[in-house]
Write a protein that holds these residues in place. Structure first.
Motif, PDB file in Angstrom:
ATOM      1  N   PRO A 278     -38.314  15.450   9.287  1.00  0.00           N
ATOM      2  CA  PRO A 278     -37.615  16.448  10.113  1.00  0.00           C
ATOM      3  C   PRO A 278     -36.195  16.028  10.466  1.00  0.00           C
ATOM      4  O   PRO A 278     -35.307  16.878  10.588  1.00  0.00           O
ATOM      5  CB  PRO A 278     -38.491  16.562  11.371  1.00  0.00           C
ATOM      6  CG  PRO A 278     -39.351  15.353  11.379  1.00  0.00           C
ATOM      7  CD  PRO A 278     -39.546  14.972   9.964  1.00  0.00           C
ATOM      8  N   PHE A 279     -35.967  14.727  10.614  1.00  0.00           N
ATOM      9  CA  PHE A 279     -34.629  14.263  10.956  1.00  0.00           C
ATOM     10  C   PHE A 279     -33.635  14.572   9.838  1.00  0.00           C
ATOM     11  O   PHE A 279     -32.559  15.128  10.077  1.00  0.00           O
ATOM     12  CB  PHE A 279     -34.637  12.755  11.238  1.00  0.00           C
ATOM     13  CG  PHE A 279     -33.267  12.195  11.506  1.00  0.00           C
ATOM     14  CD1 PHE A 279     -32.644  12.410  12.728  1.00  0.00           C
ATOM     15  CD2 PHE A 279     -32.592  11.477  10.540  1.00  0.00           C
ATOM     16  CE1 PHE A 279     -31.374  11.909  12.979  1.00  0.00           C
ATOM     17  CE2 PHE A 279     -31.322  10.974  10.773  1.00  0.00           C
ATOM     18  CZ  PHE A 279     -30.710  11.183  12.004  1.00  0.00           C
ATOM     19  N   TYR A 280     -34.011  14.235   8.595  1.00  0.00           N
ATOM     20  CA  TYR A 280     -33.101  14.497   7.474  1.00  0.00           C
ATOM     21  C   TYR A 280     -33.057  15.984   7.130  1.00  0.00           C
ATOM     22  O   TYR A 280     -32.065  16.474   6.594  1.00  0.00           O
ATOM     23  CB  TYR A 280     -33.479  13.646   6.257  1.00  0.00           C
ATOM     24  CG  TYR A 280     -33.122  12.195   6.468  1.00  0.00           C
ATOM     25  CD1 TYR A 280     -31.803  11.761   6.324  1.00  0.00           C
ATOM     26  CD2 TYR A 280     -34.083  11.265   6.849  1.00  0.00           C
ATOM     27  CE1 TYR A 280     -31.457  10.434   6.542  1.00  0.00           C
ATOM     28  CE2 TYR A 280     -33.752   9.945   7.084  1.00  0.00           C
ATOM     29  CZ  TYR A 280     -32.444   9.533   6.930  1.00  0.00           C
ATOM     30  OH  TYR A 280     -32.102   8.213   7.163  1.00  0.00           O
ATOM     31  N   GLY A 281     -34.136  16.697   7.484  1.00  0.00           N
ATOM     32  CA  GLY A 281     -34.122  18.153   7.335  1.00  0.00           C
ATOM     33  C   GLY A 281     -33.070  18.764   8.245  1.00  0.00           C
ATOM     34  O   GLY A 281     -32.317  19.653   7.850  1.00  0.00           O
ATOM     35  N   PHE A 282     -33.006  18.266   9.491  1.00  0.00           N
ATOM     36  CA  PHE A 282     -31.985  18.736  10.431  1.00  0.00           C
ATOM     37  C   PHE A 282     -30.595  18.374   9.932  1.00  0.00           C
ATOM     38  O   PHE A 282     -29.652  19.182   9.997  1.00  0.00           O
ATOM     39  CB  PHE A 282     -32.210  18.123  11.814  1.00  0.00           C
ATOM     40  CG  PHE A 282     -31.062  18.347  12.758  1.00  0.00           C
ATOM     41  CD1 PHE A 282     -30.889  19.573  13.381  1.00  0.00           C
ATOM     42  CD2 PHE A 282     -30.129  17.338  12.987  1.00  0.00           C
ATOM     43  CE1 PHE A 282     -29.814  19.797  14.236  1.00  0.00           C
ATOM     44  CE2 PHE A 282     -29.060  17.546  13.840  1.00  0.00           C
ATOM     45  CZ  PHE A 282     -28.903  18.778  14.466  1.00  0.00           C
ATOM     46  N   MET A 283     -30.456  17.162   9.421  1.00  0.00           N
ATOM     47  CA  MET A 283     -29.158  16.711   8.917  1.00  0.00           C
ATOM     48  C   MET A 283     -28.662  17.630   7.802  1.00  0.00           C
ATOM     49  O   MET A 283     -27.489  18.011   7.761  1.00  0.00           O
ATOM     50  CB  MET A 283     -29.268  15.270   8.398  1.00  0.00           C
ATOM     51  CG  MET A 283     -27.932  14.610   8.100  1.00  0.00           C
ATOM     52  SD  MET A 283     -28.127  12.943   7.404  1.00  0.00           S
ATOM     53  CE  MET A 283     -28.633  12.028   8.868  1.00  0.00           C
ATOM     54  N   CYS A 284     -29.570  18.013   6.926  1.00  0.00           N
ATOM     55  CA  CYS A 284     -29.199  18.928   5.828  1.00  0.00           C
ATOM     56  C   CYS A 284     -28.836  20.315   6.358  1.00  0.00           C
ATOM     57  O   CYS A 284     -27.934  20.976   5.827  1.00  0.00           O
ATOM     58  CB  CYS A 284     -30.352  19.047   4.835  1.00  0.00           C
ATOM     59  SG  CYS A 284     -30.642  17.549   3.871  1.00  0.00           S
ATOM     60  N   SER A 285     -29.531  20.744   7.425  1.00  0.00           N
ATOM     61  CA  SER A 285     -29.296  22.095   7.958  1.00  0.00           C
ATOM     62  C   SER A 285     -27.917  22.235   8.605  1.00  0.00           C
ATOM     63  O   SER A 285     -27.353  23.325   8.658  1.00  0.00           O
ATOM     64  CB  SER A 285     -30.385  22.468   8.971  1.00  0.00           C
ATOM     65  OG  SER A 285     -30.238  21.740  10.172  1.00  0.00           O
ATOM     66  N   VAL A 286     -27.384  21.123   9.150  1.00  0.00           N
ATOM     67  CA  VAL A 286     -26.064  21.199   9.805  1.00  0.00           C
ATOM     68  C   VAL A 286     -24.935  20.767   8.882  1.00  0.00           C
ATOM     69  O   VAL A 286     -23.756  20.953   9.211  1.00  0.00           O
ATOM     70  CB  VAL A 286     -26.027  20.344  11.098  1.00  0.00           C
ATOM     71  CG1 VAL A 286     -27.044  20.836  12.102  1.00  0.00           C
ATOM     72  CG2 VAL A 286     -26.227  18.866  10.792  1.00  0.00           C
TER      73      VAL A 286
ATOM     74  N   GLY B  99     -22.057  20.692   6.491  1.00  0.00           N
ATOM     75  CA  GLY B  99     -21.087  21.714   6.079  1.00  0.00           C
ATOM     76  C   GLY B  99     -20.763  22.753   7.139  1.00  0.00           C
ATOM     77  O   GLY B  99     -19.860  23.567   6.942  1.00  0.00           O
ATOM     78  N   THR B 100     -21.486  22.739   8.271  1.00  0.00           N
ATOM     79  CA  THR B 100     -21.198  23.700   9.344  1.00  0.00           C
ATOM     80  C   THR B 100     -19.929  23.267  10.086  1.00  0.00           C
ATOM     81  O   THR B 100     -19.483  22.115   9.979  1.00  0.00           O
ATOM     82  CB  THR B 100     -22.361  23.794  10.339  1.00  0.00           C
ATOM     83  OG1 THR B 100     -22.558  22.503  10.948  1.00  0.00           O
ATOM     84  CG2 THR B 100     -23.642  24.218   9.638  1.00  0.00           C
ATOM     85  N   GLU B 101     -19.386  24.177  10.880  1.00  0.00           N
ATOM     86  CA  GLU B 101     -18.140  23.889  11.607  1.00  0.00           C
ATOM     87  C   GLU B 101     -18.288  22.708  12.573  1.00  0.00           C
ATOM     88  O   GLU B 101     -17.424  21.804  12.597  1.00  0.00           O
ATOM     89  CB  GLU B 101     -17.682  25.161  12.348  1.00  0.00           C
ATOM     90  CG  GLU B 101     -16.281  25.052  12.951  1.00  0.00           C
ATOM     91  CD  GLU B 101     -16.289  24.439  14.340  1.00  0.00           C
ATOM     92  OE1 GLU B 101     -15.269  23.828  14.725  1.00  0.00           O
ATOM     93  OE2 GLU B 101     -17.337  24.544  15.029  1.00  0.00           O
ATOM     94  N   PRO B 102     -19.370  22.638  13.375  1.00  0.00           N
ATOM     95  CA  PRO B 102     -19.544  21.474  14.267  1.00  0.00           C
ATOM     96  C   PRO B 102     -19.634  20.164  13.498  1.00  0.00           C
ATOM     97  O   PRO B 102     -19.121  19.141  13.936  1.00  0.00           O
ATOM     98  CB  PRO B 102     -20.856  21.780  14.996  1.00  0.00           C
ATOM     99  CG  PRO B 102     -20.990  23.261  14.932  1.00  0.00           C
ATOM    100  CD  PRO B 102     -20.415  23.643  13.603  1.00  0.00           C
ATOM    101  N   TYR B 103     -20.294  20.196  12.330  1.00  0.00           N
ATOM    102  CA  TYR B 103     -20.420  18.993  11.504  1.00  0.00           C
ATOM    103  C   TYR B 103     -19.059  18.577  10.954  1.00  0.00           C
ATOM    104  O   TYR B 103     -18.693  17.394  11.011  1.00  0.00           O
ATOM    105  CB  TYR B 103     -21.402  19.256  10.359  1.00  0.00           C
ATOM    106  CG  TYR B 103     -21.518  18.101   9.378  1.00  0.00           C
ATOM    107  CD1 TYR B 103     -22.388  17.041   9.631  1.00  0.00           C
ATOM    108  CD2 TYR B 103     -20.772  18.076   8.200  1.00  0.00           C
ATOM    109  CE1 TYR B 103     -22.497  15.986   8.748  1.00  0.00           C
ATOM    110  CE2 TYR B 103     -20.877  17.022   7.305  1.00  0.00           C
ATOM    111  CZ  TYR B 103     -21.735  15.980   7.586  1.00  0.00           C
ATOM    112  OH  TYR B 103     -21.832  14.924   6.698  1.00  0.00           O
ATOM    113  N   LEU B 104     -18.296  19.519  10.440  1.00  0.00           N
ATOM    114  CA  LEU B 104     -16.981  19.214   9.868  1.00  0.00           C
ATOM    115  C   LEU B 104     -16.032  18.673  10.928  1.00  0.00           C
ATOM    116  O   LEU B 104     -15.184  17.824  10.647  1.00  0.00           O
ATOM    117  CB  LEU B 104     -16.387  20.465   9.213  1.00  0.00           C
ATOM    118  CG  LEU B 104     -17.139  20.997   7.980  1.00  0.00           C
ATOM    119  CD1 LEU B 104     -16.534  22.313   7.508  1.00  0.00           C
ATOM    120  CD2 LEU B 104     -17.134  19.963   6.853  1.00  0.00           C
ATOM    121  N   ARG B 105     -16.193  19.154  12.165  1.00  0.00           N
ATOM    122  CA  ARG B 105     -15.344  18.714  13.264  1.00  0.00           C
ATOM    123  C   ARG B 105     -15.556  17.245  13.623  1.00  0.00           C
ATOM    124  O   ARG B 105     -14.701  16.618  14.259  1.00  0.00           O
ATOM    125  CB  ARG B 105     -15.632  19.573  14.507  1.00  0.00           C
ATOM    126  CG  ARG B 105     -14.364  20.276  14.999  1.00  0.00           C
ATOM    127  CD  ARG B 105     -14.560  21.007  16.328  1.00  0.00           C
ATOM    128  NE  ARG B 105     -15.848  21.575  16.585  1.00  0.00           N
ATOM    129  CZ  ARG B 105     -16.464  21.460  17.759  1.00  0.00           C
ATOM    130  NH1 ARG B 105     -15.935  20.765  18.747  1.00  0.00           N
ATOM    131  NH2 ARG B 105     -17.639  22.048  17.945  1.00  0.00           N
TER     132      ARG B 105
END
Length: 263
Positions: free
Chosen positions: A194-202, A204-210
């Motif tokens: 679930p941890f790496y699943g969450f990592m994949c889900s975020v 490329g998103t704007e919060p991640y890129l920031r």
């Protein structure tokens, strides 16, 4: 940012000092009072004993606080990447201070408790927590990772039993061994998908890129290193657990054969 840095530095420094006091003064005094057998241990065993006492105290504090943040901290639950939590920062500061203290103790007593895997583990965790403490990001993620510490008291207790020469098949030893295996597998291994699943889900998103490349890289790389170590340790624990279960079965088989002959 200034308030965040002050809280981070003060908590980390306080945790470091308390960890040193626990190792050098509190544990040697308290352990003999609780378990007189500690007095007869060798110098090497006493060093590791005190180190594990501090580890257990640290694990209970950061593990319980981490569980509270994971379940109830609304700000970081709502925004796992950027949500701010003073108690979350404090928990990471406590963990960081302990890790720095333990790293120093491992280096000072390398011939006694030196272990390359612990050096790698501590350095990777300290490096990752630095960004959390300085920039106030990934607080929820970092505290989720601290849930892994809930398994440490059982691992340490196993060592205490062995050092005090408790019988391998004693009820206390067997119960602790089962709990250690179950808790370790839940908080350190079952949490991986679930941890790496969450990592994949975020990703490329704007919060991640920031977050920026350096923090992104640190988040991913340190988690991979820590989880490789967790899997290696889980394999060791599983082998030990299987061995004990096998020996228990053999003992039961011998007893049943002896009882059959007596009849």
């Amino acid at each position: 940012m200034g308030t965040n840095i002050n809280l981070s530095l003060s908590t980390t420094f306080t945790s470091f000092i308390i960890s040193q006091i626990l190792f050098h003064f509190v544990s040697p005094w308290f352990s003999v009072k609780v378990s007189p057998g500690v007095h007869s241990l060798s110098f090497e065993k006493k060093i590791e004993w005190n180190s594990r006492i501090v580890s257990t105290c640290h694990s209970l504090v950061v593990g319980i606080l981490g569980l509270y943040i994971f379940l109830f901290d609304e700000a970081t639950i709502a925004d796992p990447l950027w949500g701010y939590s003073a108690i979350g920062i404090m928990n990471i500061g406590i963990a960081s201070g302990y890790l720095i203290s333990d790293l120093l103790i491992i280096i000072l007593y390398w011939k006694v408790i030196g272990d390359k895997s612990f050096i790698i583990h501590h350095c990777a965790a300290i490096y990752a927590y630095f960004f959390v403490l300085v920039y106030g990001v990934l607080i929820y993620i970092a505290n989720f990772r601290l849930l892994a510490e809930l398994s440490s008291p059982f691992v340490n207790q196993r060592w205490f039993f062995e050092t005090l020469k408790y019988p391998k098949f004693s009820k206390a030893n067997v119960i602790n061994g089962v709990l250690m295996t179950v808790v370790f597998s839940i908080v350190r291994i079952a949490a991986i998908p679930p941890f790496y699943g969450f990592m994949c889900s975020v990703y490329g998103t704007e919060p991640y890129l920031r977050l920026g490349f350096l923090i992104q890289f640190t988040w991913i790389s340190t988690c991979v290193v820590l989880d490789v170590l967790n899997v290696m340790w889980m394999i060791k624990i599983s082998k030990g657990c299987i061995k004990v279960i096998s020996l228990i079965r053999q003992e039961k088989a011998k007893k049943s054969l002896q009882n059959g002959k007596l009849e």
